[in-house]
Design a protein around this motif. Sequence first.
Motif, PDB file in Angstrom:
ATOM      1  N   GLY A  69     -11.568  44.856  -6.460  1.00  0.00           N
ATOM      2  CA  GLY A  69     -10.707  45.365  -7.523  1.00  0.00           C
ATOM      3  C   GLY A  69      -9.801  44.344  -8.172  1.00  0.00           C
ATOM      4  O   GLY A  69      -8.686  44.673  -8.579  1.00  0.00           O
ATOM      5  N   GLY A  70     -10.238  43.094  -8.246  1.00  0.00           N
ATOM      6  CA  GLY A  70      -9.434  42.062  -8.884  1.00  0.00           C
ATOM      7  C   GLY A  70      -8.449  41.365  -7.968  1.00  0.00           C
ATOM      8  O   GLY A  70      -7.752  40.440  -8.381  1.00  0.00           O
ATOM      9  N   ILE A  71      -8.373  41.793  -6.709  1.00  0.00           N
ATOM     10  CA  ILE A  71      -7.476  41.171  -5.733  1.00  0.00           C
ATOM     11  C   ILE A  71      -8.335  40.462  -4.693  1.00  0.00           C
ATOM     12  O   ILE A  71      -9.258  41.044  -4.139  1.00  0.00           O
ATOM     13  CB  ILE A  71      -6.575  42.218  -5.051  1.00  0.00           C
ATOM     14  N   TRP A  72      -8.046  39.202  -4.460  1.00  0.00           N
ATOM     15  CA  TRP A  72      -8.815  38.435  -3.479  1.00  0.00           C
ATOM     16  C   TRP A  72      -7.864  37.615  -2.632  1.00  0.00           C
ATOM     17  O   TRP A  72      -6.721  37.346  -3.024  1.00  0.00           O
ATOM     18  CB  TRP A  72      -9.839  37.517  -4.161  1.00  0.00           C
ATOM     19  N   GLU A  73      -8.340  37.252  -1.459  1.00  0.00           N
ATOM     20  CA  GLU A  73      -7.595  36.325  -0.606  1.00  0.00           C
ATOM     21  C   GLU A  73      -8.560  35.548   0.261  1.00  0.00           C
ATOM     22  O   GLU A  73      -9.626  36.021   0.625  1.00  0.00           O
ATOM     23  CB  GLU A  73      -6.548  37.037   0.253  1.00  0.00           C
ATOM     24  N   ARG A  74      -8.172  34.341   0.540  1.00  0.00           N
ATOM     25  CA  ARG A  74      -8.914  33.496   1.479  1.00  0.00           C
ATOM     26  C   ARG A  74      -8.197  33.610   2.799  1.00  0.00           C
ATOM     27  O   ARG A  74      -6.978  33.411   2.882  1.00  0.00           O
ATOM     28  CB  ARG A  74      -8.959  32.050   0.993  1.00  0.00           C
ATOM     29  N   LEU A  75      -8.963  33.952   3.840  1.00  0.00           N
ATOM     30  CA  LEU A  75      -8.390  34.222   5.145  1.00  0.00           C
ATOM     31  C   LEU A  75      -8.955  33.277   6.202  1.00  0.00           C
ATOM     32  O   LEU A  75     -10.147  32.973   6.199  1.00  0.00           O
ATOM     33  CB  LEU A  75      -8.719  35.657   5.581  1.00  0.00           C
ATOM     34  N   HIS A  76      -8.085  32.848   7.090  1.00  0.00           N
ATOM     35  CA  HIS A  76      -8.521  32.132   8.279  1.00  0.00           C
ATOM     36  C   HIS A  76      -8.524  33.163   9.408  1.00  0.00           C
ATOM     37  O   HIS A  76      -7.488  33.715   9.770  1.00  0.00           O
ATOM     38  CB  HIS A  76      -7.583  30.981   8.624  1.00  0.00           C
ATOM     39  N   TYR A  77      -9.733  33.467   9.915  1.00  0.00           N
ATOM     40  CA  TYR A  77      -9.898  34.385  11.040  1.00  0.00           C
ATOM     41  C   TYR A  77      -9.862  33.552  12.317  1.00  0.00           C
ATOM     42  O   TYR A  77     -10.557  32.556  12.428  1.00  0.00           O
ATOM     43  CB  TYR A  77     -11.265  35.062  10.990  1.00  0.00           C
ATOM     44  N   ASN A  78      -9.096  34.012  13.309  1.00  0.00           N
ATOM     45  CA  ASN A  78      -9.057  33.335  14.607  1.00  0.00           C
ATOM     46  C   ASN A  78      -9.166  34.400  15.690  1.00  0.00           C
ATOM     47  O   ASN A  78      -8.307  35.273  15.794  1.00  0.00           O
ATOM     48  CB  ASN A  78      -7.757  32.554  14.764  1.00  0.00           C
ATOM     49  N   TRP A  79     -10.246  34.336  16.471  1.00  0.00           N
ATOM     50  CA  TRP A  79     -10.428  35.263  17.588  1.00  0.00           C
ATOM     51  C   TRP A  79     -10.645  34.496  18.894  1.00  0.00           C
ATOM     52  O   TRP A  79     -11.360  34.929  19.791  1.00  0.00           O
ATOM     53  CB  TRP A  79     -11.537  36.274  17.311  1.00  0.00           C
TER      54      TRP A  79
END
Length: 178
Positions: free
Chosen positions: A57-67
């Motif tokens: 919907g026009g909103i984006w983010e770059r995420l660092h996933y850490n598990w």
Amino acid sequence: MSTIHLHRTTTLTPERYVAGLTDSGPGRSKMFGNSADEYLKVHHKDILQADVTEGSGGIWERLHYNWSDSNCVVLTTTDSNVWGGASVHTDNLTRQPNGTTDIDVVVIRDGKNLTGRLLGFVLGTIGSRVLEQAFEKSVKAIEVRRLNAWTQVIPASPPEQWGSGAKPAGNDRHQRQT
């Protein structure tokens, strides 16, 4: 800045939940409504972390996933068109003696511009119920995916495939007597 707390108990093991949460393959949008396939880009992924851009919907983010901690998954925003650097999702997993898992999620949203600050305010007030519903839907989708994967591993042959005189594997009661 808004902080939202979510909780759910699931039949998933922590490992199964983490596997679903960190699955960045095609069809992710079926589990996570705010992660449309056309926004999804995996920049890097290994066995304990990933760098992924997602949104909708026009909103984006770059995420660092850490598990790297098997009982905690942390998604830290590294870039976004609305969320600032203090934005983070933390999923804490607690295995229960009865085989269920408690999932406690803390979402912190730090708007980096007017749109982000307005969205953060809405999410922190009346929008928290929307996030709660999306979270519940995602957990249910991961549960269903786990069940579907299990039934594909051990398929049951329907009686119409037994044929005349044939019997289902491992069940001598259905053997035809002649």
